[in-house]
Design an enzyme around this catalytic site. Structure first.
Site, PDB file in Angstrom:
ATOM      1  N   GLU A   1      11.505  17.531 -24.551  1.00 41.31           N
ATOM      2  CA  GLU A   1      10.730  17.912 -23.354  1.00 41.31           C
ATOM      3  C   GLU A   1      11.159  19.307 -22.877  1.00 41.31           C
ATOM      4  OE1 GLU A   1       8.160  16.256 -22.437  1.00 41.31           O
ATOM      5  OE2 GLU A   1       8.476  14.087 -22.392  1.00 41.31           O
TER       6      GLU A   1
ATOM      7  N   HIS B   1       1.936   9.682 -27.794  1.00 44.17           N
ATOM      8  CA  HIS B   1       1.608   8.357 -27.228  1.00 44.17           C
ATOM      9  C   HIS B   1       0.991   7.456 -28.298  1.00 44.17           C
ATOM     10  CE1 HIS B   1       1.596   9.952 -22.806  1.00 44.17           C
ATOM     11  NE2 HIS B   1       2.813   9.784 -23.294  1.00 44.17           N
TER      12      HIS B   1
ATOM     13  N   ASN C   1       1.178  18.165 -21.061  1.00 40.81           N
ATOM     14  CA  ASN C   1       0.941  17.107 -22.047  1.00 40.81           C
ATOM     15  C   ASN C   1       0.995  17.606 -23.482  1.00 40.81           C
ATOM     16  OD1 ASN C   1       0.316  14.800 -20.279  1.00 40.81           O
ATOM     17  ND2 ASN C   1      -1.309  16.155 -19.573  1.00 40.81           N
TER      18      ASN C   1
ATOM     19  N   ARG D   1       0.814  -1.233   0.000  1.00 49.30           N
ATOM     20  CA  ARG D   1       0.000   0.000   0.000  1.00 49.30           C
ATOM     21  C   ARG D   1       0.841   1.273   0.000  1.00 49.30           C
ATOM     22  NH1 ARG D   1      -3.584  -2.914   3.485  1.00 49.30           N
ATOM     23  NH2 ARG D   1      -5.141  -3.843   2.137  1.00 49.30           N
TER      24      ARG D   1
ATOM     25  N   ARG E   1      -1.597  21.384 -14.816  1.00 46.78           N
ATOM     26  CA  ARG E   1      -0.650  20.304 -15.149  1.00 46.78           C
ATOM     27  C   ARG E   1      -0.949  19.682 -16.510  1.00 46.78           C
ATOM     28  NH1 ARG E   1       1.988  15.593 -11.272  1.00 46.78           N
ATOM     29  NH2 ARG E   1       3.404  14.826 -12.886  1.00 46.78           N
TER      30      ARG E   1
ATOM     31  N   GLU F   1      -3.147  16.830 -11.714  1.00 43.22           N
ATOM     32  CA  GLU F   1      -3.583  17.166 -13.079  1.00 43.22           C
ATOM     33  C   GLU F   1      -5.081  17.461 -13.186  1.00 43.22           C
ATOM     34  OE1 GLU F   1      -1.351  15.307 -16.338  1.00 43.22           O
ATOM     35  OE2 GLU F   1      -3.243  15.099 -17.372  1.00 43.22           O
TER      36      GLU F   1
ATOM     37  N   HIS G   1       1.623  15.287 -26.373  1.00 42.31           N
ATOM     38  CA  HIS G   1       1.692  13.910 -25.903  1.00 42.31           C
ATOM     39  C   HIS G   1       0.556  13.016 -26.402  1.00 42.31           C
ATOM     40  CE1 HIS G   1       5.007  15.339 -23.578  1.00 42.31           C
ATOM     41  NE2 HIS G   1       5.186  14.170 -22.991  1.00 42.31           N
TER      42      HIS G   1
ATOM     43  N   LYS H   1       8.589  22.872 -13.601  1.00 50.18           N
ATOM     44  CA  LYS H   1       7.747  21.709 -13.274  1.00 50.18           C
ATOM     45  C   LYS H   1       7.332  21.746 -11.802  1.00 50.18           C
ATOM     46  CE  LYS H   1       6.675  16.993 -14.160  1.00 50.18           C
ATOM     47  NZ  LYS H   1       6.915  15.795 -14.913  1.00 50.18           N
TER      48      LYS H   1
ATOM     49  N   HIS I   1      10.708   8.380 -26.815  1.00 54.44           N
ATOM     50  CA  HIS I   1       9.617   9.220 -26.323  1.00 54.44           C
ATOM     51  C   HIS I   1       9.763  10.671 -26.811  1.00 54.44           C
ATOM     52  CE1 HIS I   1       6.426  10.625 -23.742  1.00 54.44           C
ATOM     53  NE2 HIS I   1       7.238  11.489 -23.154  1.00 54.44           N
TER      54      HIS I   1
ATOM     55  N   LYS J   1       4.311  11.238 -11.392  1.00 55.18           N
ATOM     56  CA  LYS J   1       3.516  10.402 -12.305  1.00 55.18           C
ATOM     57  C   LYS J   1       4.266   9.097 -12.455  1.00 55.18           C
ATOM     58  CE  LYS J   1       0.818  13.345 -15.360  1.00 55.18           C
ATOM     59  NZ  LYS J   1       0.659  13.848 -16.733  1.00 55.18           N
TER      60      LYS J   1
HETATM   61  P1  NAD Z   1      14.924   5.320 -20.919  1.00 61.49           P
HETATM   62  O1  NAD Z   1      14.634   5.230 -19.491  1.00 61.49           O
HETATM   63  O2  NAD Z   1      14.541   4.181 -21.796  1.00 61.49           O
HETATM   64  O3  NAD Z   1      16.469   5.653 -21.108  1.00 61.49           O
HETATM   65  C1  NAD Z   1      16.984   5.818 -22.389  1.00 61.49           C
HETATM   66  C2  NAD Z   1      18.191   4.907 -22.646  1.00 61.49           C
HETATM   67  O4  NAD Z   1      19.334   5.444 -21.992  1.00 61.49           O
HETATM   68  C3  NAD Z   1      18.046   3.504 -22.118  1.00 61.49           C
HETATM   69  O5  NAD Z   1      18.625   2.611 -23.027  1.00 61.49           O
HETATM   70  C4  NAD Z   1      18.848   3.534 -20.823  1.00 61.49           C
HETATM   71  O6  NAD Z   1      19.331   2.270 -20.426  1.00 61.49           O
HETATM   72  C5  NAD Z   1      19.984   4.433 -21.220  1.00 61.49           C
HETATM   73  N1  NAD Z   1      20.654   5.148 -20.136  1.00 61.49           N
HETATM   74  C6  NAD Z   1      20.109   5.673 -19.025  1.00 61.49           C
HETATM   75  N2  NAD Z   1      21.023   6.394 -18.369  1.00 61.49           N
HETATM   76  C7  NAD Z   1      22.164   6.311 -19.063  1.00 61.49           C
HETATM   77  C8  NAD Z   1      23.456   6.874 -18.905  1.00 61.49           C
HETATM   78  N3  NAD Z   1      23.723   7.710 -17.903  1.00 61.49           N
HETATM   79  N4  NAD Z   1      24.401   6.600 -19.817  1.00 61.49           N
HETATM   80  C9  NAD Z   1      24.115   5.793 -20.893  1.00 61.49           C
HETATM   81  N5  NAD Z   1      22.913   5.246 -21.101  1.00 61.49           N
HETATM   82  C10 NAD Z   1      21.942   5.517 -20.194  1.00 61.49           C
HETATM   83  O7  NAD Z   1      14.197   6.600 -21.579  1.00 61.49           O
HETATM   84  P2  NAD Z   1      14.021   8.097 -21.072  1.00 61.49           P
HETATM   85  O8  NAD Z   1      14.054   8.905 -22.294  1.00 61.49           O
HETATM   86  O9  NAD Z   1      14.909   8.415 -19.936  1.00 61.49           O
HETATM   87  O10 NAD Z   1      12.538   8.080 -20.497  1.00 61.49           O
HETATM   88  C11 NAD Z   1      11.431   7.811 -21.322  1.00 61.49           C
HETATM   89  C12 NAD Z   1      10.304   7.308 -20.441  1.00 61.49           C
HETATM   90  O11 NAD Z   1       9.953   8.315 -19.498  1.00 61.49           O
HETATM   91  C13 NAD Z   1       9.057   6.979 -21.217  1.00 61.49           C
HETATM   92  O12 NAD Z   1       8.529   5.773 -20.767  1.00 61.49           O
HETATM   93  C14 NAD Z   1       8.112   8.112 -20.866  1.00 61.49           C
HETATM   94  O13 NAD Z   1       6.769   7.728 -20.929  1.00 61.49           O
HETATM   95  C15 NAD Z   1       8.539   8.432 -19.458  1.00 61.49           C
HETATM   96  N6  NAD Z   1       8.204   9.790 -19.008  1.00 61.49           N
HETATM   97  C16 NAD Z   1       7.619   9.922 -17.803  1.00 61.49           C
HETATM   98  C17 NAD Z   1       7.310  11.182 -17.327  1.00 61.49           C
HETATM   99  C18 NAD Z   1       6.701  11.329 -15.959  1.00 61.49           C
HETATM  100  O14 NAD Z   1       6.314  12.446 -15.607  1.00 61.49           O
HETATM  101  N7  NAD Z   1       6.628  10.284 -15.184  1.00 61.49           N
HETATM  102  C19 NAD Z   1       7.614  12.314 -18.090  1.00 61.49           C
HETATM  103  C20 NAD Z   1       8.223  12.127 -19.310  1.00 61.49           C
HETATM  104  C21 NAD Z   1       8.521  10.856 -19.775  1.00 61.49           C
HETATM  105  N1  GLY Z   2       5.223  14.783 -18.004  1.00 60.95           N
HETATM  106  C1  GLY Z   2       3.953  15.362 -17.741  1.00 60.95           C
HETATM  107  C2  GLY Z   2       3.638  15.474 -16.298  1.00 60.95           C
HETATM  108  O1  GLY Z   2       4.431  15.150 -15.459  1.00 60.95           O
HETATM  109  O2  GLY Z   2       2.577  15.922 -15.953  1.00 60.95           O
END
Ligand code: NAD
Ligand code: GLY
Length: 367
Positions: free
Chosen positions: A185, A252, A245, A121, A241, A237, A248, A227, A265, A143
């Site tokens: 972003e 998506h 998006n 939980r 907030r 949101e 997005h 942010k 992404h 998120k």
């Molecule tokens: P990712 O986590 O897949 O990382 C990208 C690549 O970089 C991967 O292959 C990873 O292993 C590699 N990597 C990570 N750190 C490294 C480093 N220091 N050196 C070398 N390689 C490294 O992708 P991302 O772009 O970081 O994140 C995308 C994800 O984030 C998506 O799933 C997206 O939906 C999510 N996201 C979430 C939010 C949120 O608010 N929660 C906001 C934006 C995006």
């Molecule tokens: N990445 C969009 C949010 O965090 O709301």
């Protein structure tokens, strides 16, 4: 430490710590190190890079704290992997006092946060983002979630981290395509909130791309501040907030259609921002010259400006109807009305949206 930005919330305030190139031996993680019940969640790529690079403090953590490593990739951001993490925690008898540490990019952050929100939980978790995208966006704001094959980020929760530790040293091993992906972003924040920042980005793109410390830190700090301000005003949101998006809904759809991981992404977000901006021009909300300026900055950084060739306008609509912003079956879309200002539009006629996607894909740009 270089900067500390506070996220003040009613029940779950925390700080974002930003470190520069030389402040490594940090206090990062004294909090974490002293906790006997921490578990690091990371992936195989990050783990092996850290082992090779000998970040002293991270290696110290890894030595002292158990970790659970998942496979690298967006396609592993799913419920099966959530299950495997929970299985590990239960097998090792971790209780409600466990603290999870997300060490990786947005994928690791989103999954770890989600597990933290549901394990017994809800347990504490920290974010140590290692990609640009995660440092400027994904690690902040709580998120969390995973993908379903029918829709991106369709399973999730709001669950704030207890702290975010951003160290720019991680970015020096990040492949260039992921730096570029993170830039989408960053540009998104500027289009939504801050024209001055947009102009600054137009002038400093190359310095950020080549990871010049001063510009990189400025940029990361700026995004974290923007942010944090949004989250403080609208944690779940319900209003402002939603602006984060921008692009997005289209993005998506692209990620789901092509299969998770095929389109990064940030690359999908770039196309999504362009489609939302083009729609805004069609709706007479955005001046054409601002549309071209938006396309140009994304193009100049190396981001795609068109979606996948085989994806038809109808494919977008079908997937966008499952978007989390859809209310009463009515699609709501964030569109720019100026650089530094966006608006939420709803009830856009399907024919307008279809045409807009089609024309946007067929545009010929001359820069
Ligand atoms: P990712 O986590 O897949 O990382 C990208 C690549 O970089 C991967 O292959 C990873 O292993 C590699 N990597 C990570 N750190 C490294 C480093 N220091 N050196 C070398 N390689 C490294 O992708 P991302 O772009 O970081 O994140 C995308 C994800 O984030 C998506 O799933 C997206 O939906 C999510 N996201 C979430 C939010 C949120 O608010 N929660 C906001 C934006 C995006
Ligand atoms: N990445 C969009 C949010 O965090 O709301």
């Amino acid at each position: 430490m270089v900067y500390k930005i506070s996220v003040s919330l009613d029940h779950s305030s925390y700080d974002i710590h930003i470190y520069n190139k030389f402040s490594s031996n940090l206090s990062i993680p004294t909090i974490i190190l002293n906790n006997k019940n921490s578990v690091i969640i990371t992936n195989d790529t990050v783990r092996s890079i850290i082992a090779k690079k000998k970040y002293t403090y991270i290696n110290k953590i890894i030595k002292n704290i158990p970790f659970f490593t998942i496979k690298d990739g967006e396609s592993y951001k799913n419920l099966q992997v959530v299950e495997s993490i929970i299985h590990f925690l239960l097998e090792k008898s971790y209780g409600r006092d466990v603290t999870l540490i997300a060490l990786g990019g947005g994928v690791i952050g989103d999954i770890t946060g989600f597990v933290a929100s549901i394990y017994q939980r809800g347990v504490n978790f920290f974010q140590i983002p290692t990609t640009l995208l995660a440092q400027v966006d994904a690690s902040i704001g709580g998120k969390t979630g995973v993908n379903h094959k029918l829709g991106k980020n369709m399973i999730g929760s709001f669950w704030q981290p207890n702290g975010v530790f951003i160290d720019i040293n991680f970015l020096f091993t990040l492949p260039r395509e992921h730096i570029i992906s993170g830039m989408a972003e960053i540009i998104k924040y500027a289009i939504i909130f801050d024209k001055k920042f947009f102009i600054w980005l137009e002038e400093n793109l190359l310095k950020i791309l080549s990871l010049q410390e001063k510009e990189l830190l400025f940029c990361i700090k700026k995004c974290c501040e923007l942010k944090a301000r949004v989250i403080q005003n609208d944690e779940k949101e319900n209003n402002i907030r939603i602006f984060l998006n921008l692009g997005h809904s289209f993005a998506h759809a692209i990620e789901t259609y092509t299969g998770y991981g095929k389109w990064l992404h940030g690359y999908a977000v770039s196309v999504g921002i362009i489609m939302a901006s083009y729609l805004s021009v069609q709706l007479n909300l955005l001046h054409e010259c601002n549309f071209f300026r938006i396309v140009k900055i994304l193009y100049n950084i190396g981001l795609p400006i068109k979606g996948p060739k085989k994806m038809l306008p109808d494919d977008y609509i079908l997937l966008m109807l499952r978007d989390k912003k859809v209310l009463n079956k009515i699609m709501r879309l964030v569109v720019p009305v100026d650089i530094g200002k966006v608006k939420l539009v709803s009830s856009v006629k399907e024919s307008v949206l279809l045409n807009s996607i089609r024309n946007c894909q067929e545009q010929i740009y001359k820069f």
